[in-house]
Design an enzyme around this catalytic site. Structure first.
Site, mmCIF file in Angstrom:
data_model
loop_
_atom_site.group_PDB
_atom_site.id
_atom_site.type_symbol
_atom_site.label_atom_id
_atom_site.label_comp_id
_atom_site.label_asym_id
_atom_site.label_seq_id
_atom_site.Cartn_x
_atom_site.Cartn_y
_atom_site.Cartn_z
ATOM 1 N N ARG A 1 48.637 39.967 26.715
ATOM 2 C CA ARG A 1 48.114 40.397 28.012
ATOM 3 C C ARG A 1 48.705 41.759 28.395
ATOM 4 O O ARG A 1 48.003 42.607 28.958
ATOM 5 C CB ARG A 1 48.423 39.344 29.081
ATOM 6 C CG ARG A 1 47.688 39.616 30.390
ATOM 7 C CD ARG A 1 47.778 38.452 31.345
ATOM 8 N NE ARG A 1 49.139 38.241 31.816
ATOM 9 C CZ ARG A 1 49.523 37.207 32.555
ATOM 10 N NH1 ARG A 1 48.634 36.278 32.899
ATOM 11 N NH2 ARG A 1 50.777 37.065 32.945
ATOM 12 N N LYS B 1 47.497 43.296 34.549
ATOM 13 C CA LYS B 1 48.620 42.990 35.456
ATOM 14 C C LYS B 1 49.294 44.304 35.827
ATOM 15 O O LYS B 1 50.345 44.668 35.294
ATOM 16 C CB LYS B 1 49.588 42.018 34.782
ATOM 17 C CG LYS B 1 50.465 41.266 35.760
ATOM 18 C CD LYS B 1 51.098 40.062 35.113
ATOM 19 C CE LYS B 1 52.179 39.433 35.963
ATOM 20 N NZ LYS B 1 51.699 38.849 37.213
ATOM 21 N N GLU C 1 40.868 34.411 43.023
ATOM 22 C CA GLU C 1 42.305 34.220 42.865
ATOM 23 C C GLU C 1 42.920 33.653 44.149
ATOM 24 O O GLU C 1 42.366 33.808 45.240
ATOM 25 C CB GLU C 1 42.985 35.558 42.564
ATOM 26 C CG GLU C 1 42.530 36.186 41.266
ATOM 27 C CD GLU C 1 43.638 36.242 40.218
ATOM 28 O OE1 GLU C 1 44.508 35.350 40.177
ATOM 29 O OE2 GLU C 1 43.606 37.192 39.434
HETATM 30 C C1 LIG Z 1 47.201 37.846 40.343
HETATM 31 C C2 LIG Z 1 47.737 36.760 39.476
HETATM 32 N N1 LIG Z 1 46.908 35.791 39.078
HETATM 33 C C3 LIG Z 1 47.345 34.783 38.285
HETATM 34 C C4 LIG Z 1 48.664 34.705 37.859
HETATM 35 C C5 LIG Z 1 49.108 33.591 36.994
HETATM 36 O O1 LIG Z 1 49.278 34.016 35.672
HETATM 37 P P1 LIG Z 1 50.282 33.308 34.704
HETATM 38 O O2 LIG Z 1 49.871 31.879 34.619
HETATM 39 O O3 LIG Z 1 50.101 33.986 33.391
HETATM 40 O O4 LIG Z 1 51.632 33.469 35.279
HETATM 41 C C6 LIG Z 1 49.560 35.694 38.277
HETATM 42 C C7 LIG Z 1 50.966 35.644 37.854
HETATM 43 O O5 LIG Z 1 51.276 36.150 36.806
HETATM 44 C C8 LIG Z 1 49.089 36.750 39.086
HETATM 45 O O6 LIG Z 1 49.934 37.711 39.483
#
Ligand SMILES: Cc1ncc(COP(=O)(O)O)c(C=O)c1O
Length: 340
Positions: free
Chosen positions: A82, A184, A220
């Site tokens: 990612r 991210k 989200e």
């Molecule tokens: C905007 C957002 N959505 C979803 C997630 C959840 O992702 P993950 O399960 O990879 O931590 C995160 C955290 O990382 C996030 O910042």
């Protein structure tokens, strides 16, 4: 208390300076070998693109003390992939998977005294990041980059057991339809600060973001992905190019199908059809699984399973996921990477 004077039972999600962090420098087309350093300050040019144009990205993952005493990272290869996608979206040099995992392992090994003991529910949170640095003025990609990984011990998200939280739909978007929502990158989080603040001012846990194109579908939940269980028992989670692909979400999708025997589906979750769902939750590395009690949308407040009790499917998913992370339940092949 530990040798580091940490009160494991009362750890939250706050910065604590740990002993060593990893730092690698990219210049002239290549990453250097990287070092562990005691210095928790990053010294960069005032012209750095990270400071002016948001050319930076980050990751978040955890190392867990296992029941058998060993230490394991949860799916670090997925965070590496990612972060490579985030780097490519912002025209930054991707960090190879092997280098990413090696840096994470080095940082955990160098800070083992900060790893919460098995049974406390805490974990060592790792924060890898890439930033554009070096002297620069115009809007262009940076001449140099830093890749760093630091770690912080964090507590169990739920101290008193799994408790539902309420959320409110925001009128703001965290990302544009063909923007950077799937990466991210800091800009998405900067855009979420005001809506998150407003949601909390109103007594909600966080803001829910709808799809930026039509504002009709859930995307989200704060900094977490959304999932729901339909009344006929299917696991459903939104699919959209502006959602951050959550590693927790894809892990739950797999577990819902393989371990709970549910039908699973990535599709549209319309904000005006929440009656179709018996349970709902937010999921992520920090949030783990947060059951959603209710969602406020305009004047409408929709309650899923209960505002005070966790639903049975959400509970089973939580037990399976957290059991795997702490070594209480057998992990699917490749999900845990041993550190020592
Ligand atoms: C905007 C957002 N959505 C979803 C997630 C959840 O992702 P993950 O399960 O990879 O931590 C995160 C955290 O990382 C996030 O910042």
């Amino acid at each position: 208390m530990s040798s580091k004077n940490i009160d494991w039972q009362n750890l939250g999600f706050s910065y604590i300076k740990t002993d060593l962090r990893y730092l690698s420098h990219w210049k002239d087309g290549a990453w250097d070998d990287g070092v562990l350093t005691e210095d928790n300050r990053v010294h960069i040019s005032e012209g750095s693109t990270a400071l002016h144009y948001g050319q930076q990205c980050f990751e978040g993952l955890k190392a867990y003390r296992q029941r058998d005493g060993s230490v394991a990272l949860f799916r670090p290869d997925q965070n590496a992939l990612r972060m490579q996608a985030s780097c490519e979206r912002l025209l930054m040099p991707p960090v190879p998977t092997e280098k990413f995992i090696d840096a994470c392992v080095q940082v955990v090994r160098a800070n083992l005294d900060y790893l919460p003991p098995y049974g406390t529910g805490g974990a060592l949170y790792l924060r890898p990041f890439v930033v554009g640095v070096g002297d620069n003025l115009g809007v262009r990609t940076a001449p140099e980059f830093l890749f760093s990984v630091f770690c912080v011990p964090v507590g169990a998200y739920f101290k008193g057991g799994l408790t539902p939280a309420n959320f409110v739909v925001s009128g703001y978007d965290r990302a544009a339809p063909h923007g950077t929502g799937a990466a991210k990158v800091g800009g998405n989080y900067a855009a979420s600060l005001l809506p998150g603040y407003q949601a909390k001012e109103r007594g909600f846990a966080d803001a829910i973001y709808l799809d930026p194109e039509t504002h009709t579908k859930i995307e989200e939940v704060g900094a977490a992905n959304f999932f729901a269980i339909t009344r006929d028992g299917r696991f459903v989670t939104p699919r959209s190019p502006s959602i951050l692909p959550s590693i927790t979400k894809y892990s739950l999708l797999h577990l819902a199908h393989e371990r709970l025997g549910l039908e699973v589906e990535e599709g549209d979750v319309y904000i005006d059809r929440l009656d179709e769902y018996a349970e709902a939750g937010a999921c992520g590395t920090a949030a783990v699984i947060t059951p959603i009690g209710g969602i406020q949308h305009g004047d409408d407040f929709h309650v899923f399973y209960s505002e005070t009790e966790v639903g049975p499917v959400t509970r089973r998913l939580y037990d399976e996921l957290v059991g795997i992370q702490f070594g209480d339940v057998e992990a699917p092949a490749g999900w845990l990477v041993r550190v020592e």
